[in-house]
Scaffold this motif. Structure first.
Motif, PDB file in Angstrom:
ATOM      1  N   GLY A   1      -4.330 -15.367 -15.241  1.00 35.15           N
ATOM      2  CA  GLY A   1      -4.704 -14.652 -14.037  1.00 35.15           C
ATOM      3  C   GLY A   1      -3.494 -14.278 -13.193  1.00 35.15           C
ATOM      4  N   MET A   2      -3.466 -13.050 -12.713  1.00 28.31           N
ATOM      5  CA  MET A   2      -2.404 -12.575 -11.828  1.00 28.31           C
ATOM      6  C   MET A   2      -3.033 -11.716 -10.745  1.00 28.31           C
ATOM      7  SD  MET A   2       0.754 -11.541 -14.366  1.00 28.31           S
ATOM      8  CE  MET A   2      -0.235 -10.650 -15.572  1.00 28.31           C
ATOM      9  N   MET A   3      -2.904 -12.154  -9.497  1.00 30.25           N
ATOM     10  CA  MET A   3      -3.520 -11.426  -8.392  1.00 30.25           C
ATOM     11  C   MET A   3      -2.997 -10.000  -8.329  1.00 30.25           C
ATOM     12  SD  MET A   3      -5.865 -12.159  -6.313  1.00 30.25           S
ATOM     13  CE  MET A   3      -6.670 -11.587  -4.809  1.00 30.25           C
ATOM     14  N   TRP A   4      -3.896  -9.051  -8.253  1.00 26.63           N
ATOM     15  CA  TRP A   4      -3.661  -7.612  -8.185  1.00 26.63           C
ATOM     16  C   TRP A   4      -3.217  -7.017  -9.526  1.00 26.63           C
ATOM     17  CZ3 TRP A   4      -6.274  -7.460  -4.153  1.00 26.63           C
ATOM     18  CH2 TRP A   4      -5.986  -8.191  -3.006  1.00 26.63           C
TER      19      TRP A   4
ATOM     20  N   VAL B   1      11.938  -9.650   2.589  1.00 21.76           N
ATOM     21  CA  VAL B   1      10.854 -10.402   3.224  1.00 21.76           C
ATOM     22  C   VAL B   1      10.958 -11.889   2.901  1.00 21.76           C
ATOM     23  CG1 VAL B   1       8.352 -10.648   3.447  1.00 21.76           C
ATOM     24  CG2 VAL B   1       9.357  -8.380   3.144  1.00 21.76           C
ATOM     25  N   THR B   2      11.137 -12.223   1.639  1.00 19.73           N
ATOM     26  CA  THR B   2      11.172 -13.636   1.264  1.00 19.73           C
ATOM     27  C   THR B   2      12.429 -14.332   1.800  1.00 19.73           C
ATOM     28  OG1 THR B   2      12.108 -13.044  -0.904  1.00 19.73           O
ATOM     29  CG2 THR B   2       9.725 -13.354  -0.761  1.00 19.73           C
ATOM     30  N   LEU B   3      13.521 -13.602   1.902  1.00 14.54           N
ATOM     31  CA  LEU B   3      14.726 -14.191   2.499  1.00 14.54           C
ATOM     32  C   LEU B   3      14.503 -14.508   3.978  1.00 14.54           C
ATOM     33  CD1 LEU B   3      17.531 -12.061   0.814  1.00 14.54           C
ATOM     34  CD2 LEU B   3      17.131 -14.516   0.516  1.00 14.54           C
ATOM     35  N   GLU B   4      13.726 -13.660   4.652  1.00 13.29           N
ATOM     36  CA  GLU B   4      13.422 -13.916   6.060  1.00 13.29           C
ATOM     37  C   GLU B   4      12.480 -15.113   6.197  1.00 13.29           C
ATOM     38  OE1 GLU B   4      13.469 -13.335  10.275  1.00 13.29           O
ATOM     39  OE2 GLU B   4      14.836 -12.948   8.605  1.00 13.29           O
TER      40      GLU B   4
ATOM     41  N   MET C   1       3.579 -13.307   4.661  1.00 18.49           N
ATOM     42  CA  MET C   1       2.954 -13.722   3.406  1.00 18.49           C
ATOM     43  C   MET C   1       1.650 -12.995   3.121  1.00 18.49           C
ATOM     44  SD  MET C   1       5.193 -15.842   2.374  1.00 18.49           S
ATOM     45  CE  MET C   1       4.299 -16.409   0.939  1.00 18.49           C
ATOM     46  N   SER C   2       1.347 -11.970   3.866  1.00 16.88           N
ATOM     47  CA  SER C   2       0.094 -11.229   3.716  1.00 16.88           C
ATOM     48  C   SER C   2      -0.116 -10.716   2.290  1.00 16.88           C
ATOM     49  CB  SER C   2       0.094 -10.036   4.678  1.00 16.88           C
ATOM     50  OG  SER C   2      -0.855  -9.076   4.303  1.00 16.88           O
ATOM     51  N   GLY C   3      -1.289 -11.009   1.753  1.00 19.68           N
ATOM     52  CA  GLY C   3      -1.627 -10.514   0.427  1.00 19.68           C
ATOM     53  C   GLY C   3      -1.693  -8.998   0.372  1.00 19.68           C
ATOM     54  N   ALA C   4      -2.131  -8.383   1.477  1.00 16.49           N
ATOM     55  CA  ALA C   4      -2.200  -6.921   1.518  1.00 16.49           C
ATOM     56  C   ALA C   4      -0.816  -6.309   1.388  1.00 16.49           C
ATOM     57  CB  ALA C   4      -2.859  -6.466   2.821  1.00 16.49           C
ATOM     58  N   ARG C   5       0.181  -6.941   2.027  1.00 14.01           N
ATOM     59  CA  ARG C   5       1.549  -6.437   1.904  1.00 14.01           C
ATOM     60  C   ARG C   5       2.051  -6.584   0.468  1.00 14.01           C
ATOM     61  NH1 ARG C   5       5.442  -8.184   6.851  1.00 14.01           N
ATOM     62  NH2 ARG C   5       6.894  -7.106   5.445  1.00 14.01           N
ATOM     63  N   GLY C   6       1.704  -7.715  -0.152  1.00 14.74           N
ATOM     64  CA  GLY C   6       2.100  -7.917  -1.541  1.00 14.74           C
ATOM     65  C   GLY C   6       1.475  -6.893  -2.465  1.00 14.74           C
ATOM     66  N   ARG C   7       0.215  -6.605  -2.237  1.00 16.76           N
ATOM     67  CA  ARG C   7      -0.465  -5.584  -3.041  1.00 16.76           C
ATOM     68  C   ARG C   7       0.220  -4.233  -2.868  1.00 16.76           C
ATOM     69  NH1 ARG C   7      -6.994  -4.289  -2.881  1.00 16.76           N
ATOM     70  NH2 ARG C   7      -7.016  -2.848  -4.667  1.00 16.76           N
ATOM     71  N   GLY C   8       0.702  -3.977  -1.661  1.00 12.69           N
ATOM     72  CA  GLY C   8       1.385  -2.720  -1.395  1.00 12.69           C
ATOM     73  C   GLY C   8       2.640  -2.540  -2.229  1.00 12.69           C
ATOM     74  N   VAL C   9       3.320  -3.647  -2.541  1.00 13.15           N
ATOM     75  CA  VAL C   9       4.503  -3.560  -3.400  1.00 13.15           C
ATOM     76  C   VAL C   9       4.119  -2.973  -4.748  1.00 13.15           C
ATOM     77  CG1 VAL C   9       6.238  -4.911  -4.658  1.00 13.15           C
ATOM     78  CG2 VAL C   9       5.675  -5.490  -2.290  1.00 13.15           C
ATOM     79  N   TYR C  10       3.059  -3.497  -5.346  1.00 14.12           N
ATOM     80  CA  TYR C  10       2.629  -3.039  -6.669  1.00 14.12           C
ATOM     81  C   TYR C  10       2.137  -1.596  -6.648  1.00 14.12           C
ATOM     82  CZ  TYR C  10       2.698  -8.023  -7.826  1.00 14.12           C
ATOM     83  OH  TYR C  10       3.071  -9.329  -8.027  1.00 14.12           O
ATOM     84  N   GLU C  11       1.565  -1.185  -5.520  1.00 13.91           N
ATOM     85  CA  GLU C  11       0.989   0.159  -5.442  1.00 13.91           C
ATOM     86  C   GLU C  11       2.014   1.225  -5.082  1.00 13.91           C
ATOM     87  OE1 GLU C  11      -2.220  -0.307  -2.690  1.00 13.91           O
ATOM     88  OE2 GLU C  11      -3.585  -1.138  -4.197  1.00 13.91           O
ATOM     89  N   THR C  12       2.957   0.895  -4.189  1.00 15.19           N
ATOM     90  CA  THR C  12       3.909   1.901  -3.706  1.00 15.19           C
ATOM     91  C   THR C  12       5.254   1.844  -4.419  1.00 15.19           C
ATOM     92  OG1 THR C  12       4.881   0.490  -1.986  1.00 15.19           O
ATOM     93  CG2 THR C  12       2.853   1.699  -1.428  1.00 15.19           C
ATOM     94  N   GLY C  13       5.578   0.682  -4.996  1.00 12.51           N
ATOM     95  CA  GLY C  13       6.871   0.531  -5.650  1.00 12.51           C
ATOM     96  C   GLY C  13       7.992   0.152  -4.699  1.00 12.51           C
TER      97      GLY C  13
ATOM     98  N   ASN D   1      10.572  -4.158  -1.290  1.00 12.34           N
ATOM     99  CA  ASN D   1      10.819  -4.917  -0.071  1.00 12.34           C
ATOM    100  C   ASN D   1       9.667  -4.818   0.930  1.00 12.34           C
ATOM    101  OD1 ASN D   1      13.599  -6.056  -0.347  1.00 12.34           O
ATOM    102  ND2 ASN D   1      14.117  -3.894  -0.642  1.00 12.34           N
ATOM    103  N   ALA D   2       8.529  -4.282   0.481  1.00 14.99           N
ATOM    104  CA  ALA D   2       7.404  -4.082   1.387  1.00 14.99           C
ATOM    105  C   ALA D   2       6.658  -5.372   1.690  1.00 14.99           C
ATOM    106  CB  ALA D   2       6.435  -3.050   0.804  1.00 14.99           C
ATOM    107  N   GLY D   3       6.794  -6.365   0.840  1.00  9.30           N
ATOM    108  CA  GLY D   3       6.077  -7.619   1.038  1.00  9.30           C
ATOM    109  C   GLY D   3       6.505  -8.635   0.006  1.00  9.30           C
ATOM    110  N   VAL D   4       5.764  -9.730  -0.072  1.00  9.85           N
ATOM    111  CA  VAL D   4       6.081 -10.771  -1.043  1.00  9.85           C
ATOM    112  C   VAL D   4       5.361 -10.468  -2.356  1.00  9.85           C
ATOM    113  CG1 VAL D   4       6.431 -12.480   0.758  1.00  9.85           C
ATOM    114  CG2 VAL D   4       4.176 -12.289  -0.289  1.00  9.85           C
TER     115      VAL D   4
END
Length: 329
Positions: free
Chosen positions: A21-24, A244-247, A267-279, A282-285
Motif C-alpha cells: 500500500g502507498m498513499m495516493w 518542507v521536510t528540512l523545515e 505534514m498535510s496529506g493534501a500537500r503531499g498529494r499535490g507533489v505527486y499531481e503537480t510535480g 518542494n510543495a509538501g512532504v
C-alpha cells in the motif's frame, strides 16, 4: 517459473515481488501493472474517499488485469478514524481475497478470516510480528528502518529483522524496506523471506500514477536523499529531503519540547498529494525510502519484474559458485 515460494504458490503470482500500500500511489494503474507483470499489487483503500469509491477502484483495476491483486487497509490512531470495517467489507464483497493490513489489525481481522481472506500484516518489529502471528494473520511483511514512511521507533535494519523473523516466526514473512532489485530479492530469499515488498521502486516506473518530475527526482537521489522527521513525537517518518521536510526537522529539533501543532501544517496529506499531481517536489512532504539511492532508471513494471528475476537468479548462481563441497586437501 524461476521462483517457488509461499507467495507464488499460495497467491498464484509469477514473481515473489509485492507492491504494498502507498498513499495516493496505490491506485488501479499501479496495481494492475504490477499484477500484469506477475507480481502482487495492492490498492490502497484509504486513498479512496469512501468504501463505495474503493468498490469502484477495485472494479476499475479488475478491468485492467485478470491477475490476482489485493487491498491495503492501514489502521493508525486518528481523531476521526475512517470506518475500517466498511472498507474491509467493500473489498471482500468485491471478491478480494488478499488483504494487506498495517497498524492494529484487530478491528477487521476476524471479519477477513471468516470470509476466507489471506492477511499479510506489515510490522516494524519482531514483537509486533509475534503479536500479529498470535492473532492469526497468514504472513508478515517486516519493515526495516530503510523503508519509506513509518518505519517505527526502533531503527532496526531489514537485515537484522529478517534474521530474527527466521529465528522466531512460524508463519511466512516478506522482506520490506530497502529492496529494489534482484540482488535484494536474492538476499531476502537466502535470509528466509518468501519475497520482497517494494514501494519506492514501483513509484519509479512508467505506469506509476505520479508526476514524471517525482520519478526523475528519485533517479537523481543518492543514499542521502531522505530524512527522518517527527522523531520527538514518536511518529518517525522517512520522507524525501526537500525544503518542507528540512523545515520540519529544524523546528522539531530547535527546542527541547516542540509541539506537533508547530509542524502539523507542513505534514498535510493534501500537500503531499499535490507533489505527486503537480510535480513540484518542494510543495509538501512525500514518502521515499533509502532504496532511492540504488534506483537509476524508469522502466515499465514488466521490464522491472523481469530484470529483478534475472538479477536474482544471477546473484544466487554466482553465490553458489563460490562454494565447493570437495574435501579439503
Amino acid at each position: 517459473m524461476p521462483f517457488k515460494t509461499w507467495l507464488t504458490e499460495t497467491l498464484g503470482i509469477k514473481a515473489p515481488i509485492v507492491q504494498g500500500g502507498m498513499m495516493w500511489v496505490g491506485r488501479a494503474e499501479m496495481t494492475s501493472a504490477v499484477a500484469n507483470a506477475g507480481g502482487l499489487g495492492f490498492l490502497t483503500a484509504l486513498t479512496q474517499p469512501s468504501p463505495d469509491a474503493l468498490r469502484a477502484e477495485i472494479r476499475r483495476c479488475r478491468s485492467m488485469t485478470d491477475k490476482p491483486f489485493g487491498v491495503n487497509i492501514t489502521m493508525l490512531p486518528a481523531i476521526n478514524a475512517p470506518d475500517y470495517l466498511a472498507y474491509a467489507k467493500a473489498a471482500v464483497q468485491e471478491g478480494i481475497k488478499i488483504i494487506e493490513t498495517a497498524g492494529n489489525p484487530e478491528p477487521i481481522l476476524k471479519y477477513l478470516k471468516s470470509n476466507g481472506c489471506i492477511v499479510i500484516h506489515k510490522c516494524v518489529s519482531l514483537g509486533h510480528a509475534m503479536k500479529a502471528q498470535a492473532k492469526g494473520v497468514d504472513c508478515i511483511s517486516i519493515d526495516g528502518i530503510e523503508c519509506a514512511g513509518h518505519g517505527g521507533e526502533y531503527d532496526i535494519t531489514s537485515m537484522i529483522l529478517l534474521g530474527r523473523c527466521a529465528q522466531e516466526l512460524k508463519i511466512p514473512f516478506i522482506a520490506s524496506g530497502g529492496f529494489c532489485d534482484g540482488k535484494g530479492l536474492a538476499t531476502a530469499l537466502v535470509l528466509g523471506a518468501q519475497g520482497i515488498n517494494m514501494g519506492t521502486r514501483w513509484m519509479c516506473t512508467v505506469e506509476a500514477p505520479i508526476h514524471q518530475n517525482v520519478k526523475e527526482a528519485i533517479v537523481k537521489m543518492d543514499e542521502n536523499g531522505t530524512i527522518l522527521v517527527l522523531r520527538k513525537f514518536r511518529n518517525t517518518t522517512r520522507l524525501a529531503r526537500n525544503e518542507v521536510t528540512l523545515e520540519v526537522h529544524r523546528i522539531e529539533n530547535s527546542k527541547l519540547d516542540p509541539q506537533f501543532q508547530e509542524v502539523a501544517h507542513f505534514m498535510s496529506g493534501a500537500r503531499g498529494r499535490g507533489v505527486y499531481e503537480t510535480g513540484d517536489i518542494n510543495a509538501g512532504v512525500w514518502s521515499v525510502g533509502l532504496a532511492a539511492g540504488l534506483i537509476k532508471s524508469i522502466p515499465t513494471c514488466e521490464e522491472l519484474a523481469r530484470t529483478i528475476e534475472r538479477e536474482a537468479v544471477e546473484a544466487l548462481s554466482k553465490a553458489s559458485s563460490l562454494y565447493s563441497n570437495r574435501a579439503s586437501l
